[in-house]
Design a protein around this motif. Structure first.
Motif, PDB file in Angstrom:
ATOM      1  N   THR A 106       6.588  12.614  -2.444  1.00 62.45           N
ATOM      2  CA  THR A 106       7.125  11.468  -1.712  1.00 62.45           C
ATOM      3  C   THR A 106       6.151  10.293  -1.740  1.00 62.45           C
ATOM      4  N   LYS A 107       6.710   9.076  -1.891  1.00 61.49           N
ATOM      5  CA  LYS A 107       5.911   7.858  -1.770  1.00 61.49           C
ATOM      6  C   LYS A 107       6.102   7.303  -0.364  1.00 61.49           C
ATOM      7  N   VAL A 108       5.001   7.066   0.335  1.00 67.20           N
ATOM      8  CA  VAL A 108       5.055   6.469   1.667  1.00 67.20           C
ATOM      9  C   VAL A 108       4.519   5.042   1.576  1.00 67.20           C
ATOM     10  N   SER A 142      -2.266  -1.370  -3.251  1.00 71.23           N
ATOM     11  CA  SER A 142      -1.608  -0.824  -4.432  1.00 71.23           C
ATOM     12  C   SER A 142      -1.161  -1.978  -5.326  1.00 71.23           C
ATOM     13  N   LYS A 143      -0.800  -3.098  -4.684  1.00 70.00           N
ATOM     14  CA  LYS A 143      -0.305  -4.276  -5.400  1.00 70.00           C
ATOM     15  C   LYS A 143      -0.426  -5.473  -4.463  1.00 70.00           C
ATOM     16  N   LYS A 157       0.872  -1.167   0.000  1.00 66.17           N
ATOM     17  CA  LYS A 157       0.000   0.000   0.000  1.00 66.17           C
ATOM     18  C   LYS A 157       0.908   1.215   0.000  1.00 66.17           C
ATOM     19  N   VAL A 158       0.814   1.997  -1.050  1.00 64.91           N
ATOM     20  CA  VAL A 158       1.668   3.171  -1.222  1.00 64.91           C
ATOM     21  C   VAL A 158       0.787   4.413  -1.272  1.00 64.91           C
ATOM     22  N   TYR A 159       1.109   5.367  -0.413  1.00 65.89           N
ATOM     23  CA  TYR A 159       0.405   6.655  -0.407  1.00 65.89           C
ATOM     24  C   TYR A 159       1.346   7.704  -0.978  1.00 65.89           C
TER      25      TYR A 159
END
Length: 168
Positions: free
Chosen positions: A22-24, A64-65, A15-17
């Motif tokens: 910036t990607k968290v 996210s994946k 899970k990417v925010y």
């Protein structure tokens, strides 16, 4: 053996925010198997992704994946309408929002009334589950007559009374 079958399988879950540029990474490639009858506690420091993982297992948030297979179903591929149906059939969320005007037995028996079970049978089963959580002396108590911990145990009894496949 059927008893030890994997009921929740998580593979390569991300899970990417995005926070500006910036990607968290709330989850970064999680793998997890939970077998029938197992209790699993998810622990970690604040911000480590516990709630995100739980929300994804419950189908409340999309990954996210990765894949999430619950009772043989790929829930990451279901749409919102399918997810609502799936959750209704499979899950009980153990939040202890008790109904203030009902005593402990009535609160625990509530999910059984939705299934059309008769009143005497509902009360008998509710009392069994209240005994199981150590509240046999609080059957007729209202939520405001119990401590927070006792209310939580009423919530746990209510979560288990309808014998759900999975309790979050």
């Amino acid at each position: 053996e059927k008893k030890r079958e994997v009921v929740i399988r998580v593979r390569d879950l991300y899970k990417v925010y995005r926070m500006g540029d910036t990607k968290v990474y709330a989850l970064n490639g999680v793998d997890l198997d939970i077998r029938r009858g197992e209790f699993c506690a998810i622990t970690g420091p604040s911000g480590s992704g516990k709630s995100t993982l739980l929300n994804m297992l419950a189908g409340l948030e999309h990954p996210s994946k990765g894949e999430i297979v619950i009772a043989g179903k790929h829930i990451e591929k279901l749409n919102e309408k399918q997810l609502v149906t799936f959750r209704r059939e499979r899950f009980i969320f153990q939040s202890y929002n008790l109904i203030a005007t009902m005593d402990a037995v009535e609160n625990v028996a509530l999910p059984l009334s939705f299934r059309g079970m008769g009143k005497a049978r509902r009360a008998k089963r509710a009392k069994e589950y209240l005994k199981l959580v150590g509240l046999e002396r609080f059957m007729t108590h209202m939520p405001n007559q119990m401590s927070g911990g006792q209310q939580q145990r009423v919530g746990i009894a209510r979560a288990f009374v309808s014998k759900p496949a999975i309790v979050f």
